[in-house]
Design an enzyme around this catalytic site. Structure first.
Site, PDB file in Angstrom:
ATOM      1  N   CYS A 172       0.847  -1.350   0.036  1.00 54.35           N
ATOM      2  CA  CYS A 172       0.004   0.112   0.139  1.00 54.35           C
ATOM      3  C   CYS A 172       0.927   1.235   0.045  1.00 54.35           C
ATOM      4  O   CYS A 172       0.583   2.197  -0.589  1.00 54.35           O
ATOM      5  CB  CYS A 172      -0.916   0.141   1.307  1.00 54.35           C
ATOM      6  SG  CYS A 172      -0.047  -0.042   2.703  1.00 54.35           S
ATOM      7  N   HIS A 428      -1.788   1.206   7.547  1.00 56.34           N
ATOM      8  CA  HIS A 428      -2.124   1.358   6.025  1.00 56.34           C
ATOM      9  C   HIS A 428      -2.224   2.767   5.277  1.00 56.34           C
ATOM     10  O   HIS A 428      -2.548   3.676   5.888  1.00 56.34           O
ATOM     11  CB  HIS A 428      -3.747   0.858   5.790  1.00 56.34           C
ATOM     12  CG  HIS A 428      -4.315   0.627   4.456  1.00 56.34           C
ATOM     13  ND1 HIS A 428      -3.650  -0.122   3.628  1.00 56.34           N
ATOM     14  CD2 HIS A 428      -5.113   1.412   3.772  1.00 56.34           C
ATOM     15  CE1 HIS A 428      -4.330  -0.249   2.388  1.00 56.34           C
ATOM     16  NE2 HIS A 428      -5.473   0.828   2.481  1.00 56.34           N
TER      17      HIS A 428
END
EC number: 3.4.19.12
Length: 732
Positions: A172, A428
């Site tokens: 990510c 994230h």
């Protein structure tokens, strides 16, 4: 056993009895209570609420069947009847169904049961049963419409932004940075017009950051509305930094700095082959992201001032004790006292100095890194405070006196990266892109969603991307590239661009920025084809609309044609495939115009000496039969054509054995022995000790090849053991 039959028309009876001439229910018997209990339980557990009549009764009320075998149900009369009461005749007992469980629709409903063995409660067929739901809304619901499937997949409309990026294992942080690069208009324009040498100076022959980024941006813009992979960047993660580990969460800002550093290395040419262009003009990283700070040191003793220019590709801002980006910039450019007692060059004394940073050079794209992670040497903590960031930013109060006043200092926010989690190595990353003044999209790996501006401003930003005022929005650039992409279809599949097969093509050419070239539109060449010099597959939309297909090919061959991501460097054809794979095509039968003149094919007689097989045989000799006919026509001696024997090609067993015997006889007459295998194997060992050792080893194996080797090494051939000897040796 009970027998069921359709009830004939009959008159209704008000006796409510189940009359049987031969059987009665005796209440005095010990099984009577059990029978009543079973009958009531069966009637209570029945799901039937209404029973329609199998056949309506006659209007006159007459019936052809005897009334004593008919069970009539009337809710008005059954409500007052007690099951314990008996009829007028002691021999006839009555069995009444509970009215709460069975209720007729009308008074004409009846049910007839003909029983020959014992009493049996009749359950009518399901087709005569009506169910009424207590919920009227369920009855009003429309049935679900069937799915309308087609032979083709539904067309996914472009979202107006790039494609989503699949997460292949803690990627990510890579995807969020690549999304910001994909929607940076100055970077797209620089990559389209950039010229770089072959090979580039990236230091890695297998992976070129410049070529990988160009291919990724092009594929992402073509695949709008879909998702693509970024495995090529993940597999080469250690190339950006030795501290990075594959399938581990890394810091997005650290990856951004490493990426720009490697990309800048690809731009710089140490040999400076293009002498007319300076290295600074070739550096697209510096042209897009390169800025500069003016560091001013002032002596508190003699007030002497010294200025130093510090180039940078972005700025990191402290956010402790601040809540807005503006206050973070004020803290970044404020005057700071240095208490280290530095030596002044003017007064030659150790004094206290004051230091101040000011923006001296502003890039087209300014990046601001908010330091949300603090490290005290032992632990790392994250600052969760919300930092307000404006959509429009004016940096004029933070500029130095040497700044060019003609360069605009106003910027517009177009992208940023956020981090969700408690640590840099956990959590994230996602990105937000502003493609138009009032259009925002959230890129969460492969998921792309439209988002409101109010929600965007409430997100915890980590890296902010600002574009200088006057820079075109991404939506307008995307529409221009979309027109070019529609005129020039993609010549390679989306998966083959970033997978291992595409990387193998790069490795075969020993140049990290080469790819499989094509010269004819809408033709897909396999990855195993010959590596040709890269022909650009894009051309201008104007030429494709006004010219025919041949003109399109000529435009592809010309370096002056407009291309989305142009390759303008001169490349030579690498010798990456044998010449046998090349082929010459007859020019007269080609449907498209050629950009280069093919070699003239050699005559068929010299076919053994040509480099490649011909696709079309030219100057082929005519058959012997036709040649004989031509001679007879011209008056020459007529030759008799003898048809070749077809059995010579397929010899029988006898012919093969005869030919073998003749060959063997000729060899014996010449007193020559043909070796059974290669001479290096048949050569005798120089030392008899090793020869005997080899013979003893070969005699162990019972294979034909071992026996041949033993015969070649020894003067007397060894005999093959019989099956009986083999069995005897096994028994021993």
């Amino acid at each position: 056993m009970a027998e069921f039959s359709d009830p004939p028309p009959s008159n209704l009876s008000s006796s409510h009895k189940l009359t049987k001439p031969n059987q009665t229910l005796d209440e005095s018997s010990p099984t009577a209570p059990i029978r009543d209990l079973v009958t009531n339980s069966l009637s209570l557990s029945s799901p039937i609420r209404q029973i329609q009549a199998l056949s309506p009764a006659k209007p006159d009320g007459s019936s052809s069947s005897p009334p004593d075998k008919t069970l009539n149900f009337n809710p008005e009369e059954n409500r007052d009847v007690n099951p314990d009461e008996s009829s007028s005749s002691p021999s006839d007992k009555t069995l009444i169904a509970p009215p709460a469980q069975i209720s007729p629709v009308s008074n004409n409903n009846h049910l007839r049961i003909t029983n020959t063995s014992d009493s049996y409660l009749y359950r009518p067929p399901r087709r005569y049963i009506e169910y009424e739901s207590d919920d009227d809304e369920l009855n009003k619901m429309e049935p679900t419409k069937p799915l309308q499937l087609s032979w083709w997949y539904p067309r996914i409309e472009p979202t107006g932004v790039g494609a989503g990026l699949y997460n292949s294992g803690n990627t990510c942080f890579i995807a969020s940075v690549l999304q910001c690069f994909t929607h940076t208009v100055p970077l797209i324009d620089s990559l389209r017009s950039f010229m770089y040498g072959n090979p580039c100076n990236c230091g890695n022959e297998k992976f070129c950051v410049m070529q990988a980024l160009r291919d990724h941006i092009e594929l992402a813009l073509r695949s709008s509305g879909y998702g693509i992979n970024i495995d090529r960047f993940r597999d080469n993660l250690t190339y950006f930094s030795s501290d990075f580990m594959i399938n581990h969460q890394e810091d997005a800002h650290e990856f951004l700095q490493s990426f720009l550093d490697k990309l800048e290395r690809c731009c710089l040419d140490p040999k400076n082959q293009l002498g007319s262009v300076s290295s600074q003009d070739l550096n697209i990283v510096d042209n897009v992201f390169g800025g500069g700070l003016m560091s001013t040191l002032c002596c508190c003793n003699c007030n002497s001032v010294s200025n130093t220019f510090e180039p940078s590709l972005g700025w990191s801002l402290e956010i402790e004790d601040v809540n807005t980006l503006w206050k973070a910039l004020e803290s970044f450019t404020c005057v700071e006292k240095l208490e280290d007692q530095l030596t002044c060059d003017n007064c030659k004394e150790k004094v206290t100095k004051e230091k101040q940073l000011r923006f001296d050079k502003l890039p087209p794209v300014a990046t601001f890194h908010l330091k949300r992670f603090t490290n005290d040497g032992v632990t790392m903590e994250k600052i969760f405070d919300h930092i307000e960031f404006p959509l429009e930013l004016d940096l004029s109060p933070f500029m130095s006196s040497n700044h060019d006043p003609e360069v605009s200092t106003r910027y517009h926010l177009y992208a940023f990266v956020e981090h969700i989690g408690i640590r840099a190595t956990f959590g994230h990353y996602s990105s937000y892109v502003r493609s138009a003044p009032e259009t925002w999209h959230n890129f969460d790996d492969s998921k792309v969603t439209r988002i409101s501006e109010e929600r965007v401003l409430s997100r915890p930003a980590y890296i902010l991307f600002y574009a200088r005022e006057g820079t075109p929005w991404f939506s307008s650039t995307f529409e221009q590239l979309k027109t070019v992409f529609e005129a020039t279809p993609l010549h390679f599949s989306p998966v083959s661009v970033l997978d291992n097969s595409y990387e193998s093509v790069d490795n075969s050419s020993k140049a990290c920025n080469d790819s499989v070239g094509v010269s004819i539109p809408d033709v897909k060449w396999p990855d195993s084809c010959c590596q040709e010099p890269k022909e650009e597959v894009f051309h201008s939309a104007e030429s494709s609309n006004n010219e025919d297909s041949s003109a399109m090919i000529d435009a592809l061959g010309s370096p002056q044609s407009e291309k989305p991501f142009a390759e303008t460097s001169q490349q030579t054809e690498p010798e990456s495939c044998p010449t046998e794979n090349k082929a010459y095509i007859d020019k007269s039968e080609k449907p498209f115009a050629e950009t280069s003149q093919p070699k003239e094919p050699k005559p068929f007689a010299d076919r053994a000496s040509i480099d490649a097989p011909l696709l079309k045989v030219q100057n082929q000799d005519i058959s012997p039969k036709r040649k004989a006919g031509e001679r007879a026509t011209l008056g020459g001696p007529k030759l008799k054509y003898q048809k070749p024997n077809s059995h010579q090609k397929r010899q029988g067993t006898f012919q093969i054995q005869r030919a073998h015997l003749q060959t063997k006889k000729q060899e014996e007459s010449r007193k020559t022995k043909r070796p059974l295998f290669r001479s290096n194997v048949a050569a005798s060992a120089p030392d008899p000790k090793y020869k005997n050792h080899a013979l003893s080893y070969l005699n162990r194996a019972q294979t034909p090849r071992a026996r041949k080797l033993a015969n070649a090494l020894s003067d007397s051939p060894t005999k093959k053991k019989k099956s009986s000897n083999m069995r005897r040796s096994i028994k021993l």
